[in-house]
Design an enzyme around this catalytic site. Structure first.
Site, short mmCIF file in Angstrom:
data_model
loop_
_atom_site.label_atom_id
_atom_site.label_comp_id
_atom_site.label_asym_id
_atom_site.label_seq_id
_atom_site.Cartn_x
_atom_site.Cartn_y
_atom_site.Cartn_z
N LYS A 194 0.85 -1.20 0.00
CA LYS A 194 0.00 0.00 0.00
C LYS A 194 0.89 1.25 0.00
CE LYS A 194 -0.25 -0.14 5.04
NZ LYS A 194 -1.03 -0.65 6.20
N ARG A 253 -10.96 0.24 14.76
CA ARG A 253 -10.71 0.90 13.49
C ARG A 253 -11.64 0.19 12.51
NH1 ARG A 253 -4.60 1.42 11.15
NH2 ARG A 253 -5.15 -0.67 10.48
N TYR A 271 15.23 30.84 7.39
CA TYR A 271 14.01 31.46 7.90
C TYR A 271 14.04 31.59 9.41
CZ TYR A 271 11.51 30.88 3.44
OH TYR A 271 11.10 30.95 2.15
N MET A 330 11.12 24.68 2.09
CA MET A 330 10.34 23.82 1.20
C MET A 330 11.24 23.02 0.26
SD MET A 330 7.18 24.79 -1.34
CE MET A 330 6.23 25.58 -0.07
C1 PLP Z 1 -0.28 -1.64 6.84
C2 PLP Z 1 -0.91 -2.89 7.32
C3 PLP Z 1 -0.13 -4.04 7.51
C4 PLP Z 1 1.38 -4.04 7.39
O1 PLP Z 1 1.92 -3.54 8.57
P1 PLP Z 1 3.53 -3.54 8.80
O2 PLP Z 1 3.67 -3.12 10.21
O3 PLP Z 1 4.07 -2.53 7.84
O4 PLP Z 1 4.00 -4.90 8.52
C5 PLP Z 1 -0.79 -5.21 7.83
N1 PLP Z 1 -2.13 -5.25 7.98
C6 PLP Z 1 -2.91 -4.15 7.83
C7 PLP Z 1 -4.38 -4.25 8.03
C8 PLP Z 1 -2.32 -2.93 7.51
O5 PLP Z 1 -3.08 -1.85 7.37
#
Ligand code: PLP
Length: 369
Positions: A35, A129, A261, A309
Protein backbone atom coordinates in the site's frame (compact mmCIF):
# COMPACT_ATOMS: atom_id res chain seq x y z
CA UNK A 1 22.05 16.43 -12.04
CA UNK A 2 19.25 15.16 -9.83
CA UNK A 3 18.24 17.27 -6.84
CA UNK A 4 17.28 14.37 -4.59
CA UNK A 5 16.74 10.69 -5.25
CA UNK A 6 16.19 7.34 -3.60
CA UNK A 7 18.02 4.17 -4.51
CA UNK A 8 16.19 0.94 -3.82
CA UNK A 9 18.04 -2.34 -3.71
CA UNK A 10 16.22 -5.15 -5.46
CA UNK A 11 18.38 -7.78 -3.80
CA UNK A 12 17.60 -6.40 -0.33
CA UNK A 13 13.85 -6.47 -1.01
CA UNK A 14 14.21 -10.08 -2.16
CA UNK A 15 16.34 -10.97 0.87
CA UNK A 16 13.85 -9.38 3.28
CA UNK A 17 11.03 -11.34 1.68
CA UNK A 18 13.11 -14.52 1.98
CA UNK A 19 13.72 -13.73 5.67
CA UNK A 20 9.96 -13.49 6.28
CA UNK A 21 9.46 -16.71 4.34
CA UNK A 22 12.07 -18.49 6.47
CA UNK A 23 10.58 -17.11 9.69
CA UNK A 24 7.00 -18.21 9.04
CA UNK A 25 7.79 -21.43 7.22
CA UNK A 26 6.30 -22.90 4.07
CA UNK A 27 2.75 -23.41 5.37
CA UNK A 28 1.96 -19.76 6.00
CA UNK A 29 0.93 -17.63 3.02
CA UNK A 30 2.57 -14.18 2.82
CA UNK A 31 0.48 -11.23 1.64
CA UNK A 32 3.12 -8.57 0.94
CA UNK A 33 1.80 -5.15 1.89
CA UNK A 34 2.53 -2.69 -0.93
CA UNK A 35 0.00 0.00 0.00
CA UNK A 36 0.93 3.69 -0.21
CA UNK A 37 3.16 2.97 -3.21
CA UNK A 38 5.01 0.32 -1.22
CA UNK A 39 5.84 2.81 1.53
CA UNK A 40 7.21 4.95 -1.33
CA UNK A 41 9.53 2.21 -2.61
CA UNK A 42 7.35 1.97 -5.75
CA UNK A 43 4.47 -0.52 -5.67
CA UNK A 44 4.73 -1.71 -9.27
CA UNK A 45 8.45 -2.47 -9.22
CA UNK A 46 8.46 -3.87 -5.67
CA UNK A 47 5.57 -6.17 -6.55
CA UNK A 48 7.38 -7.35 -9.69
CA UNK A 49 10.49 -8.14 -7.63
CA UNK A 50 8.48 -10.00 -4.99
CA UNK A 51 6.39 -11.88 -7.55
CA UNK A 52 9.61 -12.98 -9.26
CA UNK A 53 10.68 -14.41 -5.88
CA UNK A 54 7.48 -16.33 -5.40
CA UNK A 55 5.01 -13.89 -3.79
CA UNK A 56 1.45 -14.99 -4.55
CA UNK A 57 -0.48 -12.35 -2.61
CA UNK A 58 -0.26 -8.57 -2.30
CA UNK A 59 -2.20 -6.25 -0.02
CA UNK A 60 -3.05 -2.64 -0.83
CA UNK A 61 -5.33 -0.02 0.73
CA UNK A 62 -7.54 0.97 -2.15
CA UNK A 63 -9.09 -0.46 -5.28
CA UNK A 64 -7.21 2.24 -7.17
CA UNK A 65 -3.90 0.88 -5.86
CA UNK A 66 -4.99 -2.64 -6.83
CA UNK A 67 -5.94 -1.60 -10.35
CA UNK A 68 -2.54 0.13 -10.75
CA UNK A 69 -0.84 -3.18 -9.90
CA UNK A 70 -2.94 -5.04 -12.47
CA UNK A 71 -2.05 -2.41 -15.06
CA UNK A 72 1.61 -2.95 -14.16
CA UNK A 73 1.18 -6.62 -15.06
CA UNK A 74 0.88 -8.16 -11.58
CA UNK A 75 -1.10 -11.39 -11.85
CA UNK A 76 -0.96 -12.47 -8.17
CA UNK A 77 -3.91 -12.19 -5.79
CA UNK A 78 -4.55 -8.65 -4.50
CA UNK A 79 -6.31 -7.95 -1.19
CA UNK A 80 -7.81 -4.45 -0.90
CA UNK A 81 -7.75 -3.72 2.81
CA UNK A 82 -9.28 -0.30 3.42
CA UNK A 83 -11.71 0.96 0.81
CA UNK A 84 -15.32 1.40 -0.12
CA UNK A 85 -16.57 -0.87 -2.87
CA UNK A 86 -15.56 0.77 -6.16
CA UNK A 87 -18.19 3.06 -7.71
CA UNK A 88 -17.79 1.06 -10.92
CA UNK A 89 -19.55 -2.16 -9.90
CA UNK A 90 -17.61 -4.24 -12.43
CA UNK A 91 -14.15 -3.15 -11.26
CA UNK A 92 -13.57 -5.81 -8.59
CA UNK A 93 -14.39 -8.59 -11.00
CA UNK A 94 -12.69 -7.05 -14.02
CA UNK A 95 -9.43 -6.51 -12.13
CA UNK A 96 -9.77 -9.61 -9.97
CA UNK A 97 -9.44 -7.70 -6.71
CA UNK A 98 -10.28 -9.31 -3.37
CA UNK A 99 -11.92 -6.85 -0.99
CA UNK A 100 -11.53 -6.88 2.77
CA UNK A 101 -15.14 -6.36 3.83
CA UNK A 102 -15.37 -4.44 7.08
CA UNK A 103 -19.06 -4.41 7.98
CA UNK A 104 -22.11 -6.58 7.37
CA UNK A 105 -23.74 -3.68 5.50
CA UNK A 106 -20.76 -3.66 3.17
CA UNK A 107 -21.15 -7.41 2.72
CA UNK A 108 -24.77 -6.88 1.63
CA UNK A 109 -23.57 -4.26 -0.88
CA UNK A 110 -21.01 -6.71 -2.23
CA UNK A 111 -23.66 -9.42 -2.56
CA UNK A 112 -25.92 -6.99 -4.43
CA UNK A 113 -23.28 -6.73 -7.16
CA UNK A 114 -24.37 -10.31 -8.00
CA UNK A 115 -20.86 -11.26 -9.11
CA UNK A 116 -18.83 -14.26 -8.00
CA UNK A 117 -16.30 -12.47 -5.77
CA UNK A 118 -14.16 -13.88 -2.96
CA UNK A 119 -13.77 -11.59 0.05
CA UNK A 120 -12.00 -11.52 3.38
CA UNK A 121 -14.09 -10.39 6.34
CA UNK A 122 -12.37 -8.05 8.75
CA UNK A 123 -13.23 -8.37 12.43
CA UNK A 124 -12.75 -5.55 14.90
CA UNK A 125 -11.32 -7.42 17.86
CA UNK A 126 -10.49 -4.34 19.90
CA UNK A 127 -8.68 -1.75 17.81
CA UNK A 128 -11.92 0.11 16.96
CA UNK A 129 -10.71 0.90 13.49
CA UNK A 130 -12.07 -1.10 10.51
CA UNK A 131 -13.92 -4.39 10.98
CA UNK A 132 -17.27 -5.65 12.14
CA UNK A 133 -18.07 -5.95 15.83
CA UNK A 134 -21.06 -8.22 15.09
CA UNK A 135 -21.46 -11.54 16.91
CA UNK A 136 -20.60 -14.89 15.33
CA UNK A 137 -24.35 -15.56 14.97
CA UNK A 138 -24.96 -12.32 13.08
CA UNK A 139 -21.92 -12.87 10.90
CA UNK A 140 -22.91 -16.47 10.16
CA UNK A 141 -26.38 -15.38 9.09
CA UNK A 142 -24.98 -12.67 6.80
CA UNK A 143 -22.30 -14.92 5.28
CA UNK A 144 -24.60 -17.86 4.60
CA UNK A 145 -27.29 -15.67 3.04
CA UNK A 146 -24.89 -14.72 0.23
CA UNK A 147 -25.28 -16.46 -3.10
CA UNK A 148 -22.51 -14.70 -4.97
CA UNK A 149 -19.98 -13.33 -2.49
CA UNK A 150 -17.73 -16.09 -1.12
CA UNK A 151 -15.95 -15.84 2.24
CA UNK A 152 -12.28 -16.72 1.72
CA UNK A 153 -10.63 -15.29 4.83
CA UNK A 154 -11.15 -13.92 8.31
CA UNK A 155 -8.79 -11.15 9.36
CA UNK A 156 -8.13 -8.73 12.17
CA UNK A 157 -5.44 -6.21 13.03
CA UNK A 158 -3.55 -5.75 16.30
CA UNK A 159 -3.36 -2.28 17.83
CA UNK A 160 -0.35 -2.81 20.13
CA UNK A 161 1.56 -5.77 18.72
CA UNK A 162 4.92 -4.37 19.85
CA UNK A 163 3.79 -3.69 23.40
CA UNK A 164 4.64 -6.58 25.72
CA UNK A 165 3.79 -4.57 28.82
CA UNK A 166 0.03 -4.75 28.25
CA UNK A 167 -2.30 -7.65 27.39
CA UNK A 168 -4.16 -5.98 24.49
CA UNK A 169 -2.77 -8.36 21.86
CA UNK A 170 -3.77 -11.46 23.84
CA UNK A 171 -7.22 -9.97 24.35
CA UNK A 172 -7.55 -9.30 20.62
CA UNK A 173 -6.39 -12.81 19.71
CA UNK A 174 -8.87 -14.30 22.20
CA UNK A 175 -11.67 -12.21 20.65
CA UNK A 176 -10.57 -13.35 17.17
CA UNK A 177 -10.55 -16.99 18.32
CA UNK A 178 -14.01 -16.63 19.82
CA UNK A 179 -15.54 -15.39 16.56
CA UNK A 180 -13.60 -17.87 14.39
CA UNK A 181 -14.71 -20.75 16.66
CA UNK A 182 -18.30 -19.50 16.71
CA UNK A 183 -18.33 -19.39 12.90
CA UNK A 184 -16.86 -22.89 12.72
CA UNK A 185 -19.79 -24.15 14.81
CA UNK A 186 -22.01 -22.74 12.07
CA UNK A 187 -20.01 -24.67 9.49
CA UNK A 188 -18.07 -21.60 8.34
CA UNK A 189 -14.35 -22.27 8.07
CA UNK A 190 -12.76 -20.23 5.28
CA UNK A 191 -9.33 -21.13 3.87
CA UNK A 192 -7.46 -18.17 5.41
CA UNK A 193 -7.22 -16.54 8.82
CA UNK A 194 -4.76 -13.69 9.38
CA UNK A 195 -3.86 -11.13 12.02
CA UNK A 196 -0.10 -10.49 11.85
CA UNK A 197 1.86 -7.62 10.33
CA UNK A 198 5.62 -7.19 10.65
CA UNK A 199 5.72 -6.84 14.42
CA UNK A 200 3.71 -9.96 15.23
CA UNK A 201 5.89 -11.90 12.79
CA UNK A 202 9.18 -10.54 14.10
CA UNK A 203 8.53 -11.11 17.79
CA UNK A 204 7.07 -14.54 17.17
CA UNK A 205 3.43 -14.03 18.13
CA UNK A 206 2.61 -17.29 16.37
CA UNK A 207 -0.97 -17.30 17.62
CA UNK A 208 -1.50 -14.31 15.29
CA UNK A 209 0.13 -15.89 12.24
CA UNK A 210 -2.59 -18.46 11.50
CA UNK A 211 -2.03 -19.40 7.87
CA UNK A 212 -1.43 -15.97 6.36
CA UNK A 213 0.68 -12.98 7.43
CA UNK A 214 0.71 -9.41 6.11
CA UNK A 215 4.21 -7.91 6.35
CA UNK A 216 4.90 -4.41 5.05
CA UNK A 217 7.64 -2.70 7.04
CA UNK A 218 9.80 -5.86 7.19
CA UNK A 219 9.81 -6.15 3.40
CA UNK A 220 11.41 -2.69 3.27
CA UNK A 221 13.88 -3.62 5.96
CA UNK A 222 12.42 -2.33 9.22
CA UNK A 223 11.09 -3.78 12.46
CA UNK A 224 9.81 -1.41 15.12
CA UNK A 225 11.36 -1.81 18.56
CA UNK A 226 9.21 -3.59 21.13
CA UNK A 227 8.11 -2.32 24.53
CA UNK A 228 8.20 -4.38 27.70
CA UNK A 229 9.44 -7.92 28.01
CA UNK A 230 9.53 -8.93 24.33
CA UNK A 231 11.34 -11.98 22.98
CA UNK A 232 14.24 -11.20 20.62
CA UNK A 233 13.27 -10.63 17.00
CA UNK A 234 13.43 -13.82 14.97
CA UNK A 235 13.51 -11.81 11.76
CA UNK A 236 16.58 -10.07 10.37
CA UNK A 237 16.01 -7.56 7.61
CA UNK A 238 18.02 -4.72 6.09
CA UNK A 239 16.74 -1.32 4.88
CA UNK A 240 16.38 -1.42 1.11
CA UNK A 241 16.21 2.31 0.48
CA UNK A 242 18.96 4.96 0.41
CA UNK A 243 18.03 8.62 0.14
CA UNK A 244 20.49 11.12 -1.29
CA UNK A 245 20.48 14.82 -2.12
CA UNK A 246 22.81 17.05 -4.11
CA UNK A 247 24.61 20.04 -2.68
CA UNK A 248 23.49 23.11 -4.63
CA UNK A 249 25.79 25.66 -3.02
CA UNK A 250 28.65 25.88 -0.54
CA UNK A 251 29.49 29.04 1.38
CA UNK A 252 31.75 30.29 4.13
CA UNK A 253 30.07 32.35 6.81
CA UNK A 254 31.57 34.64 9.43
CA UNK A 255 30.82 34.21 13.12
CA UNK A 256 27.38 35.62 13.92
CA UNK A 257 25.84 34.94 10.47
CA UNK A 258 22.15 34.05 10.69
CA UNK A 259 20.99 31.00 8.77
CA UNK A 260 17.62 30.53 7.09
CA UNK A 261 14.01 31.46 7.90
CA UNK A 262 13.56 32.97 11.29
CA UNK A 263 17.32 32.99 11.85
CA UNK A 264 16.87 29.80 13.86
CA UNK A 265 20.63 29.27 13.83
CA UNK A 266 23.41 31.77 14.29
CA UNK A 267 26.99 30.71 13.43
CA UNK A 268 28.97 30.66 16.71
CA UNK A 269 32.25 30.79 14.77
CA UNK A 270 33.28 31.05 11.11
CA UNK A 271 31.83 28.01 9.37
CA UNK A 272 31.31 26.38 6.01
CA UNK A 273 27.77 25.36 5.14
CA UNK A 274 26.15 23.46 2.29
CA UNK A 275 22.71 24.10 0.85
CA UNK A 276 20.98 20.83 -0.10
CA UNK A 277 18.58 20.55 -3.01
CA UNK A 278 15.88 18.96 -0.83
CA UNK A 279 13.42 20.30 1.71
CA UNK A 280 10.10 19.48 3.27
CA UNK A 281 8.41 19.30 -0.15
CA UNK A 282 10.70 16.34 -0.79
CA UNK A 283 9.80 14.75 2.54
CA UNK A 284 12.45 16.02 4.95
CA UNK A 285 10.36 16.61 8.08
CA UNK A 286 10.11 20.29 8.98
CA UNK A 287 10.54 19.18 12.58
CA UNK A 288 14.20 18.46 11.73
CA UNK A 289 14.76 22.23 11.61
CA UNK A 290 17.91 22.95 13.63
CA UNK A 291 18.10 19.33 14.72
CA UNK A 292 19.03 16.05 13.15
CA UNK A 293 21.74 15.47 10.60
CA UNK A 294 22.69 14.02 7.25
CA UNK A 295 25.90 12.23 6.26
CA UNK A 296 28.31 14.34 4.20
CA UNK A 297 31.70 13.10 3.07
CA UNK A 298 31.40 10.12 5.41
CA UNK A 299 30.80 12.31 8.50
CA UNK A 300 27.64 13.32 10.30
CA UNK A 301 26.69 16.87 9.30
CA UNK A 302 24.12 18.69 11.46
CA UNK A 303 21.10 20.33 9.86
CA UNK A 304 21.32 24.09 10.47
CA UNK A 305 18.33 26.40 10.82
CA UNK A 306 14.88 25.85 9.38
CA UNK A 307 14.24 23.12 6.82
CA UNK A 308 12.58 25.04 3.99
CA UNK A 309 10.34 23.82 1.20
CA UNK A 310 13.05 23.04 -1.35
CA UNK A 311 16.29 23.57 0.54
CA UNK A 312 18.03 22.47 3.72
CA UNK A 313 21.27 23.89 5.14
CA UNK A 314 23.90 21.64 6.69
CA UNK A 315 27.18 22.17 8.49
CA UNK A 316 30.10 21.24 6.22
CA UNK A 317 32.80 22.09 8.73
CA UNK A 318 33.75 18.41 9.03
CA UNK A 319 33.67 17.85 5.26
CA UNK A 320 35.21 21.02 3.79
CA UNK A 321 36.18 19.33 0.53
CA UNK A 322 32.58 18.88 -0.62
CA UNK A 323 31.45 21.11 -3.47
CA UNK A 324 28.28 21.88 -5.40
CA UNK A 325 27.11 18.80 -7.28
CA UNK A 326 28.39 16.37 -4.66
CA UNK A 327 25.79 14.16 -2.99
CA UNK A 328 25.06 13.69 0.70
CA UNK A 329 23.15 10.84 2.35
CA UNK A 330 19.91 11.43 4.23
CA UNK A 331 19.17 7.74 4.76
CA UNK A 332 21.86 5.12 4.22
CA UNK A 333 25.54 4.53 4.93
CA UNK A 334 28.68 6.48 4.12
CA UNK A 335 32.05 5.63 5.60
CA UNK A 336 31.49 4.56 9.20
CA UNK A 337 28.28 6.56 9.50
CA UNK A 338 24.82 5.24 8.96
CA UNK A 339 21.36 6.65 9.45
CA UNK A 340 18.18 4.70 8.80
CA UNK A 341 14.57 5.88 8.64
CA UNK A 342 13.97 4.92 12.26
CA UNK A 343 16.85 7.05 13.50
CA UNK A 344 15.86 10.01 11.36
CA UNK A 345 12.21 9.62 12.41
CA UNK A 346 13.13 9.55 16.08
CA UNK A 347 15.02 12.83 15.77
CA UNK A 348 12.05 14.30 13.91
CA UNK A 349 9.55 13.14 16.53
CA UNK A 350 7.77 10.84 14.10
CA UNK A 351 7.83 7.16 13.08
CA UNK A 352 9.71 5.43 10.28
CA UNK A 353 6.44 4.49 8.53
CA UNK A 354 5.44 8.14 8.28
CA UNK A 355 8.92 9.29 7.25
CA UNK A 356 9.12 6.75 4.40
CA UNK A 357 5.59 7.51 3.20
CA UNK A 358 6.41 11.23 3.19
CA UNK A 359 9.24 10.93 0.64
CA UNK A 360 7.52 12.84 -2.11
CA UNK A 361 6.82 12.00 -5.72
CA UNK A 362 9.38 14.49 -7.02
CA UNK A 363 12.20 12.49 -5.40
CA UNK A 364 13.41 10.30 -8.26
CA UNK A 365 13.52 6.56 -7.75
CA UNK A 366 16.37 4.44 -8.99
CA UNK A 367 16.45 0.66 -8.65
CA UNK A 368 19.84 -0.94 -8.12
CA UNK A 369 21.01 -4.50 -7.59
C1 PLP B 1 -0.28 -1.64 6.84
C2 PLP B 1 -0.91 -2.89 7.32
C3 PLP B 1 -0.13 -4.04 7.51
C4 PLP B 1 1.38 -4.04 7.39
O1 PLP B 1 1.92 -3.54 8.57
P1 PLP B 1 3.53 -3.54 8.80
O2 PLP B 1 3.67 -3.12 10.21
O3 PLP B 1 4.07 -2.53 7.84
O4 PLP B 1 4.00 -4.90 8.52
C5 PLP B 1 -0.79 -5.21 7.83
N1 PLP B 1 -2.13 -5.25 7.98
C6 PLP B 1 -2.91 -4.15 7.83
C7 PLP B 1 -4.38 -4.25 8.03
C8 PLP B 1 -2.32 -2.93 7.51
O5 PLP B 1 -3.08 -1.85 7.37
Amino acid sequence: MKRSWIEISRSRIAANYAAVRDAVGPNVEIACVVKADAYRHGAAEISRILAAHGARWFAVSSAEEGIALRQAGIAARILVMADMLPSDPGALHEFQLTPAIHSLDQLRELEELAQPIAYHLKLDTGMARLGTRASAEEIAAAVTSCQHARLEGLMTHLASAADYSRPQSQEQIAAFDAVCDGLRRHGINPPFQHAAGTIAIAYGRREAWRNMVRPGHAIYGYISPARGNAPPSLLHVVPALRWLASILAVKDLPAGAKIGYGAMFKAPAPMRIGILAAGYADGIPHSLSARGHVIAGGEFAPILGAVSMDLTSIDLTAAPHLKPGDAVTLIGEEGDCRQDAQQMAREAGTISYSLLCSISARVHRVYVE
